[in-house]
Design a protein around this motif. Structure first.
Motif, PDB file in Angstrom:
ATOM      1  N   THR A   1      -1.524  -1.878   4.687  1.00 45.17           N
ATOM      2  CA  THR A   1      -3.137  -1.889   4.616  1.00 45.17           C
ATOM      3  C   THR A   1      -3.737  -3.005   5.272  1.00 45.17           C
ATOM      4  O   THR A   1      -2.928  -4.098   5.300  1.00 45.17           O
ATOM      5  CB  THR A   1      -3.736  -1.428   3.297  1.00 45.17           C
ATOM      6  OG1 THR A   1      -3.578  -2.672   2.375  1.00 45.17           O
ATOM      7  CG2 THR A   1      -3.290  -0.293   2.614  1.00 45.17           C
TER       8      THR A   1
ATOM      9  N   ARG B   1      -5.894  -5.012   4.317  1.00 43.29           N
ATOM     10  CA  ARG B   1      -6.202  -6.252   3.287  1.00 43.29           C
ATOM     11  C   ARG B   1      -4.792  -6.893   3.122  1.00 43.29           C
ATOM     12  O   ARG B   1      -4.742  -7.966   2.805  1.00 43.29           O
ATOM     13  CB  ARG B   1      -6.881  -5.761   2.098  1.00 43.29           C
ATOM     14  CG  ARG B   1      -8.358  -5.932   1.984  1.00 43.29           C
ATOM     15  CD  ARG B   1      -8.947  -5.698   0.851  1.00 43.29           C
ATOM     16  NE  ARG B   1      -9.024  -7.051   0.137  1.00 43.29           N
ATOM     17  CZ  ARG B   1      -9.264  -7.204  -1.207  1.00 43.29           C
ATOM     18  NH1 ARG B   1      -9.710  -5.968  -2.074  1.00 43.29           N
ATOM     19  NH2 ARG B   1      -9.599  -8.354  -1.642  1.00 43.29           N
ATOM     20  N   CYS B   2      -3.728  -6.202   3.184  1.00 41.76           N
ATOM     21  CA  CYS B   2      -2.282  -6.491   2.786  1.00 41.76           C
ATOM     22  C   CYS B   2      -1.766  -7.410   4.029  1.00 41.76           C
ATOM     23  O   CYS B   2      -0.945  -8.117   3.902  1.00 41.76           O
ATOM     24  CB  CYS B   2      -1.367  -5.514   2.389  1.00 41.76           C
ATOM     25  SG  CYS B   2      -1.851  -5.080   0.525  1.00 41.76           S
TER      26      CYS B   2
ATOM     27  N   ASN C   1      -7.543   2.640   7.490  1.00 39.32           N
ATOM     28  CA  ASN C   1      -7.136   1.581   6.949  1.00 39.32           C
ATOM     29  C   ASN C   1      -5.887   1.045   7.015  1.00 39.32           C
ATOM     30  O   ASN C   1      -5.329   0.135   6.225  1.00 39.32           O
ATOM     31  CB  ASN C   1      -7.559   1.244   5.708  1.00 39.32           C
ATOM     32  CG  ASN C   1      -8.215   0.053   5.082  1.00 39.32           C
ATOM     33  OD1 ASN C   1      -8.432  -0.855   5.860  1.00 39.32           O
ATOM     34  ND2 ASN C   1      -7.759  -0.083   3.786  1.00 39.32           N
ATOM     35  N   VAL C   2      -5.115   1.418   8.012  1.00 43.64           N
ATOM     36  CA  VAL C   2      -3.546   1.265   7.785  1.00 43.64           C
ATOM     37  C   VAL C   2      -2.966   0.820   9.180  1.00 43.64           C
ATOM     38  O   VAL C   2      -3.812   1.277  10.283  1.00 43.64           O
ATOM     39  CB  VAL C   2      -3.012   2.736   7.611  1.00 43.64           C
ATOM     40  CG1 VAL C   2      -1.679   2.771   7.827  1.00 43.64           C
ATOM     41  CG2 VAL C   2      -2.984   2.906   6.199  1.00 43.64           C
TER      42      VAL C   2
ATOM     43  N   GLY D   1       0.640  -1.135   0.063  1.00 46.15           N
ATOM     44  CA  GLY D   1       0.084  -0.088   0.043  1.00 46.15           C
ATOM     45  C   GLY D   1       0.908   1.323  -0.044  1.00 46.15           C
ATOM     46  O   GLY D   1       0.450   2.145   0.402  1.00 46.15           O
ATOM     47  N   SER D   2       1.966   1.115  -0.545  1.00 49.49           N
ATOM     48  CA  SER D   2       2.903   2.538  -0.550  1.00 49.49           C
ATOM     49  C   SER D   2       2.424   3.419  -1.840  1.00 49.49           C
ATOM     50  O   SER D   2       1.663   3.000  -2.556  1.00 49.49           O
ATOM     51  CB  SER D   2       4.295   2.171  -0.787  1.00 49.49           C
ATOM     52  OG  SER D   2       4.775   1.924  -2.014  1.00 49.49           O
TER      53      SER D   2
END
Lengths: 173, 371
Positions: A63, A65-66, A101-102, A20-21
């Motif tokens: 994130t 999800r990741c 979300n992080v 997520g970068s």
């Protein structure tokens, strides 16, 4: 043992994962592979397979999800392994810190060995971080070898490690 | 012998991602293929969602917004910063007072960004075609552009030069002359890129006729940026919503009619020449030493919109000012979001080994889309 150690120190394989970068660090990572910086002179190759990797390069603040994917990748990489967090946001969240979300950095999910700050991290910094990771990889590899107090027994027997004498030694401790 | 009848179609499912060596970003593509021919495609692009739009209305005040917004995407960072700044300035009501020097510096930043982005994606396209050599060459050329950006703004990727009411850095005369020297070198390398993509027989044959999008289809699906221009749609937000001096400099919109992967690639190459010309014009148009920052006293109070041409196409910003330091709503529509819906349409019936070049020719940026 020594042959494997030598091989790893000379040619560690890299696994890169973006959690997520903003792509800034990722294109700098790609730039590291290209002629001007040319990280291949250290024998490093970017391979997509976690089972063959030695160094994990993680970018991004992780994130939600990741998170599971990252954990999964980390567990698939065989020991010894080194994790390098590239970029300010992977070191502690950066501008994305406390967004909903992080996860605020890679260290919240998996243990990190080398931190490379910078937004975006410069290629020189990334090379520096990766070379530091090499040292850690060597130390970790050594630690994985037979513990020093057992070395005498291993050397004493010609047929390799004798299981019973090992167990006996462990019981004594 | 009995004949075996197969009623249902037999498909092989090939998942690609979310982690894959060819992908710099996490995206999941699932292909259903029959004898290597793609029958169905499904996408999942939301791995990188961080919640930036929400944070702009809760965490950061409007003066920090251009820097936060730059972190949406590292490749087109300054396009985001400029679009956000211009929308904020319109919301405050100072967009008419912005000095010409500021516009020129912003234009130079945006065009440099476009140059490096086009080199990046064309190099990557060559790599997925199997031409690692050209990938290396183009990325070596790209380093000259990054050097120029480093000299001007002090950073290679995230420039952070734009702020509400102006720019943070001026370009002095010494740097100006050094840039014009660097531009010649850059122009030479664009010439090299053009030669590769027009004369190399294998590369041209690989990309020719791949993923053709007709003009009607491009309209129907609402394509933006170089992908639309390659199909013959004459659209460019630099002309349509001119925050700089593009109309004065007579920016030429480059279009092609073929609409295949090669045309998309060549449009990008030709745009690079135009970008270099724009940088030269912007350097000559104003002289350093003027005021580069306006004093901003008010908060954003009106609804405002800005359309900016990012390297990948139209970038749309909407800001609802409430009179407070933090805007009420920020809405971002990114170019890749508009370019994704056509992908399943183009990919069906294509051989699986042609999928990576086809995907790359649309230049997807998923950090923008997920944000």
């Amino acid at each position: 043992m020594k042959i494997f150690e030598l091989g790893k120190a000379k040619s560690p394989w890299i696994l890169h994962y973006n959690t997520g970068s903003c792509n800034g660090c990722d294109i700098e990572l790609l730039a590291v592979l290209t002629p001007r910086y040319d990280v291949e002179r250290f024998g490093m190759l970017n391979k997509g397979n976690p089972k063959q990797a030695d160094i994990l390069l993680i970018t991004g603040p992780v994130t939600k999800r990741c998170r599971e994917r990252l954990l999964n990748l980390y567990l698939q990489v065989p020991e010894p392994k080194v994790v390098v967090a590239v970029g300010t946001c992977s070191c502690g969240g950066g501008v994305f810190r406390h967004m909903y979300n992080v996860e605020n950095g890679v260290e919240r999910v998996i243990p990190v060995d080398v931190y490379v700050p910078g937004c975006a991290a410069r290629p020189q910094q990334i090379i520096d971080g990766v070379v530091k990771a090499l040292q850690i990889l060597r130390e970790k590899g050594r630690a994985l070898e037979v513990p020093p107090h057992l070395k005498k027994i291993v050397r004493g027997r010609e047929g390799g490690i004798d299981r019973e004498s090992l167990l006996e030694d462990l019981r004594r401790r | 012998m009995k004949k075996i009848k197969v009623n249902q179609e037999i498909c092989t499912t090939i998942p690609m991602g979310s982690q894959h060596v060819a992908l710099p970003e996490p995206v999941k593509l699932v292909f259903d293929t029959e004898n290597e021919v793609v029958k169905r495609v499904s996408f999942d692009v939301s791995y990188v969602h961080r919640g930036i739009e929400k944070s702009l209305t809760t965490m950061y005040d409007f003066k920090k917004a251009p820097y936060v917004v730059g972190r949406i995407c590292g490749i087109c960072a300054i396009a985001h910063s400029i679009a956000c700044t211009v929308a904020l300035e319109r919301s405050i009501g100072i967009d008419g007072e912005v000095p010409d020097r500021v516009r020129a510096v912003r234009m130079i930043g945006l065009e440099l960004d476009r140059l490096q982005s086009h080199f990046l994606i064309n190099g990557h396209l060559a790599e997925v075609c199997g031409y690692e050599n050209i990938f290396m060459h183009l990325w070596r050329c790209r380093e000259f552009i990054l050097d120029t950006a480093d000299m001007l703004f002090g950073n290679r990727v995230q420039y952070d030069v734009v702020c509400v009411g102006g720019v943070n850095r001026d370009i002095d005369e010494k740097t100006g002359t050094r840039i014009s020297e660097a531009l010649e070198e850059i122009e030479e390398s664009i010439g090299f890129m053009e030669e590769v993509f027009t004369r190399d027989k294998t590369l041209v044959k690989r990309l020719e006729g791949l993923g053709v999008v007709s003009k009607d289809k491009a309209f129907e699906y609402g394509l933006v940026g170089p992908s639309a221009r390659a199909s013959g749609v004459k659209t460019d937000c630099r002309i349509e919503d001119d925050w700089g001096m593009y109309r004065d400099f007579g920016l030429e919109i480059i279009t092609m009619t073929e609409g295949d992967a090669l045309a998309r690639c060549l449009v990008r190459v030709l745009e690079c020449f135009e970008s270099v010309r724009m940088i030269r014009e912007a350097l000559d148009s104003t002289s350093p030493g003027e005021e580069i920052q306006l004093r901003v006293r008010d908060n954003p109070k009106k609804d405002a919109v800005c359309r900016n041409e990012a390297p990948r196409g139209e970038l749309f910003y909407y800001i609802r000012g409430t009179g407070k330091k933090i805007p009420g709503r920020v809405k971002i529509r990114t170019p890749t979001f508009a370019n994704i819906p056509i992908l399943p349409h183009v990919m069906i019936g294509v051989r699986y080994n042609d999928v990576p070049p086809l995907l790359m020719s649309f230049d997807p940026c998923l950090s923008c889309t997920g944000r």
